[in-house]
Enzyme design. Structure first.
Site, PDB file in Angstrom:
ATOM      1  N   LEU A 155       0.846  -1.202   0.000  1.00 13.38           N
ATOM      2  CA  LEU A 155       0.000   0.000   0.000  1.00 13.38           C
ATOM      3  C   LEU A 155       0.886   1.258   0.000  1.00 13.38           C
ATOM      4  O   LEU A 155       0.792   2.108   0.869  1.00 13.38           O
ATOM      5  CB  LEU A 155      -0.966   0.000   1.189  1.00 13.38           C
ATOM      6  N   GLY A 156       1.739   1.333  -1.019  1.00 13.53           N
ATOM      7  CA  GLY A 156       2.531   2.548  -1.236  1.00 13.53           C
ATOM      8  C   GLY A 156       1.707   3.535  -2.048  1.00 13.53           C
ATOM      9  O   GLY A 156       0.477   3.462  -2.073  1.00 13.53           O
ATOM     10  N   ARG A 178       4.584  -4.076   4.494  1.00 14.57           N
ATOM     11  CA  ARG A 178       5.553  -4.389   5.548  1.00 14.57           C
ATOM     12  C   ARG A 178       4.999  -4.072   6.935  1.00 14.57           C
ATOM     13  O   ARG A 178       5.193  -4.786   7.880  1.00 14.57           O
ATOM     14  CB  ARG A 178       6.870  -3.635   5.311  1.00 14.57           C
ATOM     15  N   ARG A 235       6.208  -5.889 -10.356  1.00 15.02           N
ATOM     16  CA  ARG A 235       7.354  -6.518 -11.011  1.00 15.02           C
ATOM     17  C   ARG A 235       7.063  -8.011 -11.090  1.00 15.02           C
ATOM     18  O   ARG A 235       6.504  -8.594 -10.146  1.00 15.02           O
ATOM     19  CB  ARG A 235       8.641  -6.312 -10.204  1.00 15.02           C
ATOM     20  N   GLU A 264      11.218 -10.144 -18.900  1.00 12.66           N
ATOM     21  CA  GLU A 264      10.674  -9.365 -20.022  1.00 12.66           C
ATOM     22  C   GLU A 264      11.741  -9.171 -21.097  1.00 12.66           C
ATOM     23  O   GLU A 264      12.901  -8.971 -20.756  1.00 12.66           O
ATOM     24  CB  GLU A 264      10.187  -8.003 -19.498  1.00 12.66           C
ATOM     25  N   HIS A 282       4.131  -4.516 -20.339  1.00 12.72           N
ATOM     26  CA  HIS A 282       4.663  -3.528 -19.377  1.00 12.72           C
ATOM     27  C   HIS A 282       4.338  -2.087 -19.824  1.00 12.72           C
ATOM     28  O   HIS A 282       5.235  -1.280 -20.081  1.00 12.72           O
ATOM     29  CB  HIS A 282       6.179  -3.718 -19.201  1.00 12.72           C
TER      30      HIS A 282
END
Ligand code: 8YV
Length: 317
Positions: A155-156, A178, A235, A264, A282
């Site tokens: 949840l950034g 975290r 990612r 990728e 991407h």
């Protein structure tokens, strides 16, 4: 040690950049594109560079940092910096910048678009029409999106932008990161598998790097279950990709929308025939508006650093 004036003159460009940024760098600095040089170019010229301009997909490893004894700054195009050896840079006193915030909207838009696409099977239904199959039978029923439970992993800044958008669909939101954050109305779940078990869909928005490698594991996918969907705009490394392919092929989860992959541009061959997977190259930040804003931030970080040694958006080691 070079002074700031001298530092401003020579920039090593590592990897191709957005054309407008590429040009702007050349208009202001003496730029050398590493890709155009011979293997041994840096043996004779490494000491001339105080700055690197690169992009997240390419990055900068310790080996390159070691070949540039006067390097002072790495400015990168992209919010993720998992391809930059930030610890090696810090050990040398080299500062690093990325491009946070300016891409939150576009990445979150694409995450929500991907979630709706795969739950409602929009892309697959489009292929169905194009194949002429609608004439033979109605397309199978899909899964309702509004009112469901979505787990946000990480949840950034981007995770929050995704959650805010999902609120508009009356979706119940929980998250794992975290540590719990104070200023959100969402429920914190203290394990990834616990979050997956609670969720109808799990959206991966955690940063990449060694700390999150394989965070979404076979057991997470098991917990998400045969009715669960996965969205990954973070990612590829955050998800155990072989486990994901296995879960999708064997229908142990219902579907996935994937903008990122472990290697990728290679996409696991097992995913290509599957109708329940949206495969994107991407592109989450890939709009004219956002890419220009990212390029502008790279340029301004470099300009500021070469003027006064500070960065607008520094990466903390
Ligand atoms: C870019 C990204 O496509 O910002 C990031 O970290 O992954 C994308 O926005 C890419 O990094 C550009 O190299």
């Amino acid at each position: 040690m070079t002074g700031p004036g001298e530092a401003a003159s020579k920039v090593l460009q590592v990897g191709a950049l957005l054309p407008s940024l590429h040009q702007r760098l050349r208009d202001h600095y003496d730029v050398v594109l590493l890709d155009d040089q011979d293997e041994d170019y840096l043996d004779g010229h490494g000491a001339e560079f105080t700055a690197i301009a690169t992009r997240a997909a390419v990055g900068v490893g310790k080996e390159l940092i070691d070949r540039l004894p006067r390097l002072r700054v790495i400015t990168s195009f992209g919010v993720g910096y998992d391809t930059i050896d930030v610890a090696a840079a810090a050990a040398r006193g080299v500062k690093v910048s990325n491009t946070p915030d300016v891409l939150n909207d576009c990445v979150a838009d694409l995450a929500v678009g991907g979630l709706i696409d795969v739950m409602r099977r929009m892309t697959d239904a489009d292929r169905y029409v194009r194949r002429g199959e609608w004439r033979k039978a109605a397309y199978p029923l899909a899964t309702k999106v509004s009112g469901k439970r979505v787990g946000v992993l990480g949840l950034g800044r981007i995770g929050r932008a995704i959650a805010r958008r999902l609120e508009g669909f009356d979706i119940e939101i929980a998250y794992h990161s975290r540590r719990p954050v104070d200023d959100v109305p969402y429920v914190y779940v203290d394990s990834v598998d616990g979050l997956a078990a609670w969720s109808d869909a799990l959206v991966v928005a955690a940063s990449g790097g060694e700390g999150t490698r394989g965070l979404v594991s076979a057991s997470t996918l098991e917990a998400l279950g045969p009715a669960g969907h996965l969205v990954n705009i973070a990612r590829g490394s955050v998800v155990d990709e072989p486990a994901l392919v296995d879960a999708l092929v064997n229908r142990r989860i219902a579907g996935a929308a994937l903008d990122v992959f472990a290697d990728e541009p290679d996409v696991p061959a097992g995913l290509l025939p599957l109708g329940n997977v949206l495969l994107l190259p991407h592109i989450a930040s890939a709009t004219h508006e956002t890419r220009e804003a990212m390029g502008d931030l790279v340029f301004r970080n470099l300009q500021r650093f070469l003027a006064d040694g500070t960065l607008i958006t520094p990466v903390e080691a």
